[in-house]
Design an enzyme around this catalytic site. Structure first.
Site, PDB file in Angstrom:
ATOM      1  N   MET A 106     -40.039  35.072  30.337  1.00 12.17           N
ATOM      2  CA  MET A 106     -38.890  35.597  29.580  1.00 12.17           C
ATOM      3  C   MET A 106     -39.162  35.525  28.069  1.00 12.17           C
ATOM      4  SD  MET A 106     -37.122  36.739  31.976  1.00 12.17           S
ATOM      5  CE  MET A 106     -36.152  37.605  30.750  1.00 12.17           C
ATOM      6  N   GLU A 107     -39.886  34.489  27.652  1.00  6.12           N
ATOM      7  CA  GLU A 107     -40.239  34.370  26.231  1.00  6.12           C
ATOM      8  C   GLU A 107     -41.185  35.510  25.828  1.00  6.12           C
ATOM      9  OE1 GLU A 107     -39.798  31.892  28.296  1.00  6.12           O
ATOM     10  OE2 GLU A 107     -38.357  30.663  27.219  1.00  6.12           O
ATOM     11  N   LEU A 133     -29.272  31.667  31.031  1.00  6.84           N
ATOM     12  CA  LEU A 133     -29.687  30.658  32.002  1.00  6.84           C
ATOM     13  C   LEU A 133     -31.132  30.197  31.784  1.00  6.84           C
ATOM     14  CD1 LEU A 133     -27.832  32.057  35.116  1.00  6.84           C
ATOM     15  CD2 LEU A 133     -27.039  30.430  33.417  1.00  6.84           C
ATOM     16  N   CYS A 134     -31.754  30.590  30.679  1.00  4.53           N
ATOM     17  CA  CYS A 134     -33.090  30.106  30.336  1.00  4.53           C
ATOM     18  C   CYS A 134     -33.031  28.681  29.785  1.00  4.53           C
ATOM     19  CB  CYS A 134     -33.728  31.008  29.275  1.00  4.53           C
ATOM     20  SG  CYS A 134     -34.496  32.486  29.966  1.00  4.53           S
ATOM     21  N   HIS A 135     -34.094  27.931  30.035  1.00  2.00           N
ATOM     22  CA  HIS A 135     -34.219  26.572  29.516  1.00  2.00           C
ATOM     23  C   HIS A 135     -34.786  26.583  28.094  1.00  2.00           C
ATOM     24  CE1 HIS A 135     -34.074  26.015  33.872  1.00  2.00           C
ATOM     25  NE2 HIS A 135     -33.647  24.803  33.632  1.00  2.00           N
ATOM     26  N   ASP A 160     -36.006  49.542  13.849  1.00  2.00           N
ATOM     27  CA  ASP A 160     -35.209  49.406  12.629  1.00  2.00           C
ATOM     28  C   ASP A 160     -36.008  49.799  11.390  1.00  2.00           C
ATOM     29  OD1 ASP A 160     -32.899  48.456  11.061  1.00  2.00           O
ATOM     30  OD2 ASP A 160     -34.214  46.815  10.470  1.00  2.00           O
TER      31      ASP A 160
END
Lengths: 147, 147, 147, 147, 147, 147
Positions: free
Chosen positions: C110-111, C74-76, C125
């Site tokens: 969020m970014e 739901l992020c733009h 990793d």
């Protein structure tokens, strides 16, 4: 009708690899980013503004090789065993070499060429603040092995 | 030359999995999104503004696990057999557990960890309008199985 | 009917940002990859098998931040001005800090969180061949600025 | 608790294909883009403003079929052997047919349907400057073969 | 030469939107997944094997709308303000409606149509274990608004 | 400490474009796929096995230009106004020219170079069944305009 079968079918055909045997396949490619000697000096001095040019280009090349099927429309999706990208620093160029291996039904020369091309583009991006004369040259397949 | 082989080669190496056998491999991982008790109450009451928090996070986690090779540069492209993501609602946290299985040449713990991480990020996004104190914690591998 | 409007509409709602003003927005986040002291020693000695751990993680984080809208449903889609990722090497952890800036209609936390999460996964990793005890912890937003 | 197991687990489940045999699988699908007769005339006359409508739609369809697992959340990543897309030009419609083949553990009807759907969307995009009445219809699976 | 300019240029042309004004644009689209009444009953009873059909389809549709420029070759990359997807459960169909808004230089009807198409494909995938007769129909634009 | 700040920070830095003005920017690039004269004859005769070589390469180039920020790690996401790709058929080469325009904060020469590179790779893929001697050469920026 003046409308040929080719047109009705559209103009793109993917090769069917369903009946080919699974084999160990390797392809190698090379290319050059030609640049000014001052750019090579800045690279050697680690003085380029965007950072560690060679590692960034190597990562970009490995990631692009894994996505060759998204970039080149008629390529198949292939689970690669390994992608290797190496650089030789010359006086007025960076020589890029790639090697790609896979166990599967079709060759991986497009993956090797994609790795070299995206490495060259990324080197260009990392150096373009200091050099407006660069050129990408000599991208070709150097070896194909099928076992 | 003051330019070492490591530098000329760049600093990233993908592991060659060409000679590894195909095996059934499973990895499990877990993690927590810590939040306020009011956020858990809103979740239980289905009162969060962006909707069905758990299903959206689950879908995001499954999709991200399938694309682990795009997110983590030196990971191989792996055709997963299944990705499972489950949640336990605690008093001040959502406990996230993932399980990933594949038949192939290399382990899938990065896929399991990616599923948990993206589930946690999506839960965060779905709850952030009502809670500015959240934190993602304890992401780790809980089990690796090779058959 | 026992079938509610919520169900018929499905459970996910994207926030409409159409009427929000364009502003300069910055968000910062942090997190830790906890590991054994021997892993930190190997990192300092550049003795890890997959290469230059920090640069690879940094690239992965920058690339993931640019694709946050693909990872989190739901992020733009947001055109970021810059993504910065830095590391502090501690005795038994790597501390990851990110900063993301954008001129636009919605915040970029969020970014910033995605950058930290994918940096942590990539560090995991790169180090997992020598350390099976690692854990990702403390991922949170440290600052949000709107101008 | 009024919080059911289904909710705590989230609402999405991927099918585990780990124990299914590898088989040669083919699926075929079809659909129509319905349009005005003048649009068909412009197509036959190669007079549409965005260019070679059928080849562009064919490429888009092949590329989308290869990425079905990214578009449809619970689909598996499948290495396709071939994707074929063909068109029949009717008086007031373009008839789209796809055929997808793969050697693997699960069927490919979603890939065949995705190829038809994205071909139809691309045809719509290529023709929309001259026709506001178009409609996509009749997308269905016409054949599934397992050998 | 028998080689025309059109051929030498290739057959695809992207529209230049550089001189168009930025406007608030909305497009709405609809479509149907036609299915058996038993499938609707299973959906209402939440008895479908892959889980919460409507939310999964809604997420897939929102994500696909954001990536329309990757699916449809000549579409522009557009930062969407919002994507809304709703479902009406009919006796032998699921009616899908989408609404997409953006502030920018070109219309968003392809994004609205892509949302409906990918919602329909995902519904198909979620229901196909219990229904082999489904068909996607009536996908069309219902409204375009420019302010 | 023998551990420098550069190492602790990792080696990659994205340029912050937050304070740059929005301007109309155009970049043009070119390159060549060198091949045998027989390959050019087959292209002119439309006798190459994978179909309409030029249109497929053009589509691939346009799509790759839109995704330059995914291919080249430190590039910004840019909403392009238009991508144009044209070909000139020479006796022993295909000359590729691209032009990319955007209204934004940073130049688009990497997008123009990416379009040429991916066009060249796609042409290579379409012709490789009949020609093992091809080489990609002379990829460079020919013009940059800022208004």
């Amino acid at each position: 009708s003046d409308f040929s079968h080719l047109d009705a079918a559209g103009g793109a055909r993917m090769v069917n690899v369903g009946h080919k045997p699974e084999q160990q396949r390797t392809a190698k490619a090379e290319g050059w980013l030609r640049c000014r000697p001052e750019t090579i000096s800045a690279l050697r001095a680690r003085a380029l503004p965007k950072g560690d040019v060679l590692t960034v280009a190597q990562i970009a090349a490995i990631q692009a090789a894994k996505r060759t099927d998204e970039l080149i429309p008629l390529c198949h999706s292939l689970p690669l065993n390994v992608v290797e990208v190496e650089f030789d620093i010359e006086d007025t160029a960076i020589h890029i070499r790639s090697s790609v291996s896979m166990t599967g039904k079709t060759g991986v020369e497009m993956e090797a060429l994609t790795a070299v091309s995206v490495a060259a583009l990324t080197l260009y991006d990392m150096c373009k603040a200091v050099d407006k004369t660069m050129q990408i040259d000599g991208i070709r397949v150097t070896e194909k092995i099928k076992q």
